[in-house]
Motif scaffolding. Structure first.
Motif, PDB file in Angstrom:
ATOM      1  N   UNK A  12       0.827  -1.214   0.000  1.00 43.72           N
ATOM      2  CA  UNK A  12       0.000   0.000   0.000  1.00 43.72           C
ATOM      3  C   UNK A  12       0.857   1.259   0.000  1.00 43.72           C
ATOM      4  N   UNK A  13       1.985   1.229   0.738  1.00 47.79           N
ATOM      5  CA  UNK A  13       2.877   2.389   0.773  1.00 47.79           C
ATOM      6  C   UNK A  13       3.384   2.698  -0.634  1.00 47.79           C
ATOM      7  N   UNK A  14       3.810   1.667  -1.358  1.00 46.06           N
ATOM      8  CA  UNK A  14       4.298   1.871  -2.724  1.00 46.06           C
ATOM      9  C   UNK A  14       3.164   2.374  -3.607  1.00 46.06           C
ATOM     10  N   UNK A  15       2.006   1.742  -3.516  1.00 49.73           N
ATOM     11  CA  UNK A  15       0.848   2.130  -4.348  1.00 49.73           C
ATOM     12  C   UNK A  15       0.515   3.620  -4.141  1.00 49.73           C
ATOM     13  N   UNK A  16       0.521   4.043  -2.878  1.00 51.69           N
ATOM     14  CA  UNK A  16       0.126   5.417  -2.543  1.00 51.69           C
ATOM     15  C   UNK A  16       1.212   6.458  -2.795  1.00 51.69           C
ATOM     16  N   UNK A  17       2.483   6.032  -2.920  1.00 48.33           N
ATOM     17  CA  UNK A  17       3.591   6.986  -2.996  1.00 48.33           C
ATOM     18  C   UNK A  17       4.481   6.812  -4.224  1.00 48.33           C
ATOM     19  N   UNK A  18       3.994   6.116  -5.239  1.00 57.02           N
ATOM     20  CA  UNK A  18       4.780   5.894  -6.455  1.00 57.02           C
ATOM     21  C   UNK A  18       5.342   7.208  -6.987  1.00 57.02           C
ATOM     22  N   UNK A  19       6.631   7.188  -7.330  1.00 53.07           N
ATOM     23  CA  UNK A  19       7.288   8.353  -7.912  1.00 53.07           C
ATOM     24  C   UNK A  19       7.847   9.349  -6.915  1.00 53.07           C
ATOM     25  N   UNK A  20       7.539   9.190  -5.644  1.00 52.35           N
ATOM     26  CA  UNK A  20       8.035  10.131  -4.629  1.00 52.35           C
ATOM     27  C   UNK A  20       9.458   9.778  -4.211  1.00 52.35           C
ATOM     28  N   UNK A  21      10.241  10.794  -3.848  1.00 52.25           N
ATOM     29  CA  UNK A  21      11.574  10.596  -3.293  1.00 52.25           C
ATOM     30  C   UNK A  21      11.463  10.526  -1.771  1.00 52.25           C
ATOM     31  N   UNK A  22      12.005   9.459  -1.196  1.00 47.60           N
ATOM     32  CA  UNK A  22      11.951   9.260   0.256  1.00 47.60           C
ATOM     33  C   UNK A  22      13.294   8.736   0.753  1.00 47.60           C
ATOM     34  N   UNK A  23      13.537   8.925   2.026  1.00 49.39           N
ATOM     35  CA  UNK A  23      14.741   8.394   2.664  1.00 49.39           C
ATOM     36  C   UNK A  23      14.580   6.888   2.877  1.00 49.39           C
ATOM     37  N   UNK A  24      15.723   6.174   2.884  1.00 48.64           N
ATOM     38  CA  UNK A  24      15.680   4.748   3.206  1.00 48.64           C
ATOM     39  C   UNK A  24      16.891   4.383   4.044  1.00 48.64           C
ATOM     40  N   UNK A  25      16.730   3.324   4.831  1.00 49.37           N
ATOM     41  CA  UNK A  25      17.827   2.694   5.557  1.00 49.37           C
ATOM     42  C   UNK A  25      17.687   1.197   5.365  1.00 49.37           C
ATOM     43  N   UNK A  26      18.734   0.580   4.851  1.00 54.77           N
ATOM     44  CA  UNK A  26      18.758  -0.866   4.624  1.00 54.77           C
ATOM     45  C   UNK A  26      19.841  -1.448   5.525  1.00 54.77           C
ATOM     46  N   UNK A  27      19.444  -2.315   6.446  1.00 56.46           N
ATOM     47  CA  UNK A  27      20.377  -2.954   7.373  1.00 56.46           C
ATOM     48  C   UNK A  27      20.349  -4.462   7.113  1.00 56.46           C
TER      49      UNK A  27
END
Length: 141
Positions: free
Chosen positions: A72-87
């Motif tokens: 749902x997060x991807x569906x609702x925010x497609x194309x947006x630039x957001x921060x990420x942290x991958x551990x």
């Protein structure tokens, strides 16, 4: 000298957005990859500055239409630039031997929905997000 410590597929965190939300309970696979940038012209400065590669965050996750799911997060925010942290080790605090990879991503296309019939089938989807620039390796120092 013992060999290097291996990363095993038992611990991982993937947080995105602001405030950051960890979607490790939805993710079944995650990788950071890179390839040569699509460009009509690459200058010597691009190459010397290491700006000739495009990095991606590739995700495989469960399909869930729950409002707080990664799907749902991807569906609702497609194309947006957001921060990420991958551990990849699943550790909360980065360290020299268990770093975090951080940066900003552009959320990819809306994910697919559905799959094959079967009472025990769990549907998954794949999504590729472009990382803006080069991800930072945070060793907690």
């Amino acid at each position: 000298m013992p060999g290097s410590t291996r990363i095993k597929g038992v611990g991982l965190t993937l947080s995105v957005g602001s405030p950051a939300v960890d979607y490790k309970c939805d993710v079944t696979a995650a990788t950071i990859t890179n390839e040569e940038k699509d460009s009509d012209v690459t200058t010597f400065c691009d190459v010397s500055e290491g700006d000739d590669r495009q990095f991606f965050l590739n995700i495989t996750a469960i399909q869930s239409t729950d409002a707080d799911s990664l799907w749902s997060y991807i569906w609702d925010n497609t194309g947006e630039d957001v921060a990420f942290t991958y551990a990849p080790h699943g550790n909360a605090i980065p360290s020299a031997d268990q770093p975090h990879f951080t940066g900003n991503v552009t959320i990819g296309d809306r994910p697919e929905i559905g799959g094959e019939a079967g009472k025990d089938n769990t549907y998954t989807f794949e999504s590729q997000w472009e990382i803006v620039g080069t991800p930072v390796v945070d060793r907690g120092v």
